[in-house]
Enzyme design. Sequence first.
Site, PDB file in Angstrom:
ATOM      1  N   ASP A   6       0.858  -1.178   0.000  1.00 11.56           N
ATOM      2  CA  ASP A   6       0.000   0.000   0.000  1.00 11.56           C
ATOM      3  C   ASP A   6       0.897   1.231   0.000  1.00 11.56           C
ATOM      4  OD1 ASP A   6      -2.304  -1.419  -0.214  1.00 11.56           O
ATOM      5  OD2 ASP A   6      -3.114  -0.879   1.733  1.00 11.56           O
ATOM      6  N   ASN A  16      -3.014  -4.103  -1.678  1.00 15.05           N
ATOM      7  CA  ASN A  16      -4.295  -4.092  -2.392  1.00 15.05           C
ATOM      8  C   ASN A  16      -4.627  -2.722  -2.967  1.00 15.05           C
ATOM      9  OD1 ASN A  16      -4.578  -3.886   0.655  1.00 15.05           O
ATOM     10  ND2 ASN A  16      -6.588  -3.106   0.058  1.00 15.05           N
ATOM     11  N   HIS A  36      -8.484  -5.825  10.090  1.00 11.72           N
ATOM     12  CA  HIS A  36      -8.519  -6.809   9.003  1.00 11.72           C
ATOM     13  C   HIS A  36      -8.422  -8.235   9.525  1.00 11.72           C
ATOM     14  CE1 HIS A  36      -8.623  -3.924   5.806  1.00 11.72           C
ATOM     15  NE2 HIS A  36      -7.501  -3.351   6.180  1.00 11.72           N
ATOM     16  N   HIS A  38      -0.814  -3.932   5.824  1.00  9.22           N
ATOM     17  CA  HIS A  38      -2.267  -4.076   5.641  1.00  9.22           C
ATOM     18  C   HIS A  38      -3.060  -3.540   6.814  1.00  9.22           C
ATOM     19  CE1 HIS A  38      -5.756  -5.243   3.456  1.00  9.22           C
ATOM     20  NE2 HIS A  38      -6.089  -6.248   4.240  1.00  9.22           N
TER      21      HIS A  38
END
Length: 341
Positions: free
Chosen positions: A93, A131, A234, A260
């Site tokens: 990211d 992602n 998450h 993440h």
Amino acid sequence: MCSSSLSAMARHGFSCRIMAVALVLSLVYSSLIVSSTAELQKLEHSIKADGSLSLLVVGDWGRKGAYNQTHVAAQMGKIGKELNIDFVVSTGDNFYENGLTGITDEAFEDSFTNIYTAECLQKQWYSVLGNHDYRGDVLAQLSPVLQGVDSRWLCLRSFVLNAEIVDFFFVDTTPFVDHYWINTEGHHYDWRDVTPRQTYISSLLKDLDSALEASRATWKAVVGHHTIRSVSIHGDTKELQTSLLPVLKAHGVDLYVNGHDHCLEHISSNDSPIQYLTSGGGSKSWRGVFNPSSDKLRFFYDGQGFMSLQLTKTAADVVFYDAFGSVLHRWRVTKELHSSI
């Protein structure tokens, strides 16, 4: 001349530099596009004369300095100098919210070059995709053209980095996650060179298994964007637990390092030597979520920060820092005893 005119000229200059570099490297770029069945690319990085290695790990950072990204970067500069780091690892990211739009996207300099300006951070950065990176032009972020703009930048889907006493296995985890394919929530994902998905994942796992089997390094660390174990929002990534984790356990991997979740975490596996280390506090954090883990939680901080890793042939030292450079958690493991101190 007004500031807006100067800014426009600077932007134009950036685009011109990018296009010049792109022209020179276009043939190189085309030759480096590797099929999904290719063996993992192997890179090498030397260690210090005394046999040690020091690095910083940061993830989920690319917000053009916002959400305390600049504060984290400043402290990385201070700690990096103290530790005389050899390189930096980014856990993905890298550019919010939707990756890069192309090789001329000004977000590359606004979120990377112009933020991590400390002298000690002018070392090689080894990066994986997250992602959010997949929501943009993935091939742009992987392009060697960006290395011509900032030589520190190196981002590949999956690769092996050998540093004599340690092998780092960088793994492209986003394609493993089902809901990016099934329920995109209105987001576009750039799956070029990834489809067909199952072929890509199977080949990656096979190549990783072979690379781990061939490794003779004292330490083995796997770097991916997504969590395997996490107590934050998450949580655990079930797809990685099913497909990736058995490979790591089979080959005695010591560390799994990820981002993440926008926090800092250290969780010890109950049934293997693996330490799960989350360093995803490079910018926006403070999710306010805590879900207990079945494995041993050693440390959790729901805020911004980063991690350092120092290695010798006999010991690994992990330290987590907040956005003010304060030490939040220290942990050491020795290879002979394989126990924490």
